[in-house]
Design a protein around this motif. Structure first.
Motif, PDB file in Angstrom:
ATOM      1  N   HIS A 130      -5.392   0.513   3.710  1.00  0.00           N
ATOM      2  CA  HIS A 130      -4.123   0.723   4.414  1.00  0.00           C
ATOM      3  C   HIS A 130      -4.111   2.052   5.162  1.00  0.00           C
ATOM      4  CE1 HIS A 130      -1.645  -2.749   3.658  1.00  0.00           C
ATOM      5  NE2 HIS A 130      -2.201  -2.825   2.466  1.00  0.00           N
ATOM      6  N   LEU A 137      -3.322   2.234   9.197  1.00  0.00           N
ATOM      7  CA  LEU A 137      -2.108   3.000   9.456  1.00  0.00           C
ATOM      8  C   LEU A 137      -1.630   2.911  10.908  1.00  0.00           C
ATOM      9  CD1 LEU A 137      -0.294   4.735   7.666  1.00  0.00           C
ATOM     10  CD2 LEU A 137      -1.593   6.705   8.362  1.00  0.00           C
ATOM     11  N   SER A 149       2.102   0.319   5.842  1.00  0.00           N
ATOM     12  CA  SER A 149       0.918   0.915   5.232  1.00  0.00           C
ATOM     13  C   SER A 149       1.283   2.068   4.310  1.00  0.00           C
ATOM     14  CB  SER A 149      -0.056   1.394   6.306  1.00  0.00           C
ATOM     15  OG  SER A 149      -0.605   0.287   6.976  1.00  0.00           O
TER      16      SER A 149
END
Length: 141
Positions: free
Chosen positions: A106, A110, A117
């Motif tokens: 994540h 981003l 995220s």
């Protein structure tokens, strides 16, 4: 005075098992994070236009590859969540590994979906704590 003992009526503490609310929380959280990752994977696979990021703004892979990655990680995390709820030690160890993997993934994702995220990274950190805080022999309550 006599004490009446019933066969097989030992408490969980007497058998050496300690229950932990943290592990119940961790199992539930692993199921939620796994579901979130499955949703992210399906969105990346089924709708290429959903994420408003150009090809050069996401780390390494295209959205189809990320979709398969999130789908696989999500399915494994759901299995891990079920294992944590069943009191399996392998699920606790695998839960930490996959929470770290999902948090790093994540972090790379981003640019594509920042709020989602950041939320998922925070949930992964909370999951890692919930898995590592209880004693080694404890089970989900």
């Amino acid at each position: 005075m006599t004490t009446k003992m019933t066969h097989g009526s030992t408490s969980a503490r007497a058998r050496g098992m300690v229950t932990s609310g943290w592990l119940t929380f961790a199992g539930t959280l692993a199921l939620v994070v796994g579901t979130f990752n499955i949703i992210a994977g399906l969105v990346a696979l089924l709708d290429d236009e959903y994420y408003l990021v150009g090809q050069n703004q996401i780390l390494i892979f295209d959205f189809t590859t990320w979709g398969w990655f999130w789908l696989a990680v999500g399915i494994v995390q759901i299995a891990i969540g079920a294992g944590i709820m069943a009191g399996r030690m392998w699920a606790r160890a695998a839960g930490v590994v996959f929470a770290v993997l999902a948090a790093i993934g994540h972090l790379a994702f981003l640019q594509a979906f920042p709020i989602w995220s950041v939320l998922t990274i925070a949930l992964c950190v909370l999951l890692i704590y919930a898995l590592t805080a209880p004693p080694a022999g404890s089970r989900a309550a």
